[in-house]
Design an enzyme around this catalytic site. Structure first.
Site, PDB file in Angstrom:
ATOM      1  N   ASP A   1       0.830  -1.200   0.000  1.00  0.00           N
ATOM      2  CA  ASP A   1       0.000   0.000   0.000  1.00  0.00           C
ATOM      3  C   ASP A   1       0.866   1.252   0.000  1.00  0.00           C
ATOM      4  O   ASP A   1       2.067   1.195  -0.173  1.00  0.00           O
ATOM      5  CB  ASP A   1      -1.022  -0.046   1.139  1.00  0.00           C
ATOM      6  CG  ASP A   1      -0.350  -0.285   2.466  1.00  0.00           C
ATOM      7  OD1 ASP A   1       0.734   0.285   2.679  1.00  0.00           O
ATOM      8  OD2 ASP A   1      -0.893  -1.060   3.277  1.00  0.00           O
TER       9      ASP A   1
ATOM     10  N   LYS B   1      -4.702   3.577  -1.246  1.00  0.00           N
ATOM     11  CA  LYS B   1      -5.621   4.554  -1.816  1.00  0.00           C
ATOM     12  C   LYS B   1      -5.064   5.088  -3.119  1.00  0.00           C
ATOM     13  O   LYS B   1      -3.936   5.555  -3.166  1.00  0.00           O
ATOM     14  CB  LYS B   1      -5.745   5.740  -0.855  1.00  0.00           C
ATOM     15  CG  LYS B   1      -6.969   5.670   0.003  1.00  0.00           C
ATOM     16  CD  LYS B   1      -7.054   6.882   0.893  1.00  0.00           C
ATOM     17  CE  LYS B   1      -7.517   6.412   2.249  1.00  0.00           C
ATOM     18  NZ  LYS B   1      -7.362   7.317   3.328  1.00  0.00           N
TER      19      LYS B   1
ATOM     20  N   MET C   1      -1.289   8.863  12.967  1.00  0.00           N
ATOM     21  CA  MET C   1      -2.478   9.264  12.204  1.00  0.00           C
ATOM     22  C   MET C   1      -3.158  10.487  12.816  1.00  0.00           C
ATOM     23  O   MET C   1      -4.381  10.578  12.844  1.00  0.00           O
ATOM     24  CB  MET C   1      -3.490   8.106  12.129  1.00  0.00           C
ATOM     25  CG  MET C   1      -3.012   6.994  11.240  1.00  0.00           C
ATOM     26  SD  MET C   1      -4.130   5.592  11.197  1.00  0.00           S
ATOM     27  CE  MET C   1      -3.479   4.572  12.490  1.00  0.00           C
TER      28      MET C   1
HETATM   29  N1  SAH Z   1       2.139   0.050  11.054  1.00  0.00           N
HETATM   30  C1  SAH Z   1       2.667   1.392  10.928  1.00  0.00           C
HETATM   31  C2  SAH Z   1       1.638   2.447  11.236  1.00  0.00           C
HETATM   32  C3  SAH Z   1       0.540   2.518  10.236  1.00  0.00           C
HETATM   33  S1  SAH Z   1      -0.619   3.753  10.615  1.00  0.00           S
HETATM   34  C4  SAH Z   1       3.892   1.535  11.833  1.00  0.00           C
HETATM   35  O1  SAH Z   1       4.156   0.653  12.650  1.00  0.00           O
HETATM   36  O2  SAH Z   1       4.596   2.535  11.696  1.00  0.00           O
HETATM   37  C5  SAH Z   1      -0.121   5.060   9.566  1.00  0.00           C
HETATM   38  C6  SAH Z   1       0.530   6.147  10.368  1.00  0.00           C
HETATM   39  O3  SAH Z   1       1.852   5.798  10.686  1.00  0.00           O
HETATM   40  C7  SAH Z   1       0.686   7.461   9.631  1.00  0.00           C
HETATM   41  O4  SAH Z   1      -0.510   8.192   9.656  1.00  0.00           O
HETATM   42  C8  SAH Z   1       1.756   8.132  10.420  1.00  0.00           C
HETATM   43  O5  SAH Z   1       1.250   8.634  11.635  1.00  0.00           O
HETATM   44  C9  SAH Z   1       2.646   6.957  10.772  1.00  0.00           C
HETATM   45  N2  SAH Z   1       3.766   6.816   9.837  1.00  0.00           N
HETATM   46  C10 SAH Z   1       4.039   5.766   9.072  1.00  0.00           C
HETATM   47  N3  SAH Z   1       5.182   5.971   8.388  1.00  0.00           N
HETATM   48  C11 SAH Z   1       5.644   7.165   8.761  1.00  0.00           C
HETATM   49  C12 SAH Z   1       6.794   7.942   8.415  1.00  0.00           C
HETATM   50  N4  SAH Z   1       7.698   7.517   7.554  1.00  0.00           N
HETATM   51  N5  SAH Z   1       6.948   9.139   9.008  1.00  0.00           N
HETATM   52  C13 SAH Z   1       6.046   9.583   9.885  1.00  0.00           C
HETATM   53  N6  SAH Z   1       4.948   8.908  10.236  1.00  0.00           N
HETATM   54  C14 SAH Z   1       4.760   7.705   9.691  1.00  0.00           C
END
Ligand code: SAH
Length: 459
Positions: A250, A272, A385
């Site tokens: 994704d 998306k 998020m």
């Molecule tokens: N499973 C993922 C989280 C998914 S939810 C994890 O463990 O990181 C999606 C959220 O993760 C985004 O809205 C943001 O808040 C955060 N996120 C994921 N990648 C990111 C990145 N490179 N920099 C900042 N926030 C990130």
């Protein structure tokens, strides 16, 4: 090919090392691993060699070399610090038809020693004909990362089964298919994941069912690919990405990570599309089960860690119900990656003894959070998020008693080359983020640890 690679059986055979310094000690260590009977000839032995002699692991003769010294040995290594003496040792050995390696002098050697990856009984040897030892070491490092440490143990287990498999499957093709199925599928992966007993049981089942031609079973790898920087992938993630037949990914998984997947794997995007909705979770669940049921190995790539706000739990629940094998590979979650790359320690003796990860997704325009738990003292709060609901988040925290001057950092696209960090305090953070156009994906870090960034920022 300038050299023929062979593996020498040296167990219990007499080998001579001339030289007693640290270079000699490195070669001696290898000969010891091959269980050779070692004699060391040196004018003066260094401490490592002397210690091995004292332990009775080799025979030490402290005197100068004479050509007759090589007589009776199966293999000779010249490791003195004098190139002329080394060449003389090589000539003496060669005159008697004994293989000789001269350290760092391939031209004088009749045997050169490769770089090795040792997963005994599996050993990979890499040679560059003595021309580029650094390249050999680099290749070795790559192979080290690709060959799981448990390979050796798996090979030993399989070695013990050979006779039985031969008896059970007299047909050579069926046997080959059996071994391929064991080594390149769920059984090997179970083994590498430390589930030895289940792997052994699965081998037994396969052996029974292989009498009729087996069909490869598919499985799903739920892989956390970390927050963005491909260098933060785990070895296991990379290995599975390189064997998977299908890649399901994704929006959070960047192109530079997709690049590392097997070239000819099918790719299915379930994120998306611009201005359209993502594929529904139920449809992703169905897709994963369908692909695996067709016998394919499916890598479901997830940004960060699959079990941290990743809906990984839902996906495997569905797979369990469908009776499909899977495994979960943890990844570096965004909070950890972003904190490290922004120079913000999430805990610190003087600032925070706890760290809370929450998600602040707006539901019908509202945040459903346990506000009191978010404003505890000496605690760092990390919000996933949270960008679309940032003003509501700030209002809620202030209402729950958080100080206006509480430091807040927003890390956008953390760990990637596009990372941006906004450092502010609670009250103005939402308007500053809007003014500077901060958006998703971003992590919000709230707590006095954010102040440490000025001291600790490193990239
Ligand atoms: N499973 C993922 C989280 C998914 S939810 C994890 O463990 O990181 C999606 C959220 O993760 C985004 O809205 C943001 O808040 C955060 N996120 C994921 N990648 C990111 C990145 N490179 N920099 C900042 N926030 C990130």
């Amino acid at each position: 090919m300038d050299y023929l690679p062979v593996f020498l059986a040296l167990r219990g055979r007499p080998c001579l090392v001339v030289g007693g310094g640290s270079v000699a000690a490195r070669k001696i260590a290898l000969l010891l691993r091959a269980q050779a009977t070692i004699t060391v000839l040196a004018r003066r032995a260094g401490s490592e060699v002397a210690a091995l002699a004292a332990e009775g692991r080799l025979i030490l003769r402290e005197r100068t070399f004479a050509p007759a010294d090589v007589t009776g040995y199966a293999f000779v290594i010249a490791a003195t610090d004098d190139a002329a003496v080394n060449a003389e040792i090589a000539r003496a050995a060669d005159a008697q038809g004994i293989l000789v390696n001269v350290v760092d002098q391939p031209a004088d050697s009749t045997a050169i020693m490769p770089s090795i990856v040792d997963r005994s009984p599996v050993v990979v040897a890499i040679g560059t004909g003595g021309k580029a030892p650094v390249l050999a070491r680099m290749l070795r490092a790559r192979l080290e990362s690709l060959i799981p440490p448990a390979y050796g143990e798996l090979a030993s287990l399989l070695g013990g089964l050979r006779e039985r498999v031969k008896a059970a499957l007299p047909d050579a093709t069926a046997r080959r298919r059996f071994w391929e199925d064991v080594l390149d599928g769920p059984i090997a992966e179970l083994f590498f994941a430390g589930r030895r007993a289940q792997a052994a049981a699965a081998i037994e089942t396969l052996l029974t069912s292989s009498k009729t031609a087996p069909r490869r079973r598919g499985e799903v790898y739920l892989i956390g690919t970390g927050p963005g920087d491909p260098d933060l992938l785990t070895f296991r993630a990379l290995r599975l990405m390189q064997i998977a037949d299908v890649i399901v990914h994704d929006r959070l998984v960047g192109d530079d990570i997709l690049e590392l997947c097997r070239r000819d794997a099918d790719r299915i995007y379930v994120g998306k599309a611009r201005s359209r909705h993502a594929v529904r979770q139920e449809d992703i669940n169905t897709l994963l089960a369908r692909e695996a049921s067709a016998g394919r190995r499916v890598a479901r790539l997830k940004g960060g860690d699959p079990f941290t706000f990743g809906r990984g739990g839902e996906e495997i629940e569905h797979l369990t119900e469908a009776g499909i094998d899977f495994q979960v590979v943890p990844g570096i979650t965004a909070a950890l990656g972003c904190a490290a790359y922004a120079g913000i320690p999430l805990t610190h003796r003087d600032h925070a003894h706890a760290c809370l990860f929450v998600t602040a997704h707006l539901k019908d325009g509202e945040l459903m959070l346990d506000w009191a738990s978010l404003v505890r003292p000496r605690q760092t709060l990390v919000v996933y998020m949270g960008m679309s609901g940032l003003p509501a988040l700030v209002d809620g925290l202030r209402a729950a008693g958080m100080a206006d001057e509480m430091p807040v950092a927003i890390v956008e696209r953390g760990t990637t080359s596009a990372q941006r960090v906004l450092s502010a305090t609670l009250t103005p953070v939402a308007s500053r983020a809007a003014a500077e156009d901060y958006g998703s994906p971003a992590i919000i870090i709230i707590g006095s640890v954010v102040r440490l960034r000025d001291k600790l920022r490193w990239c």
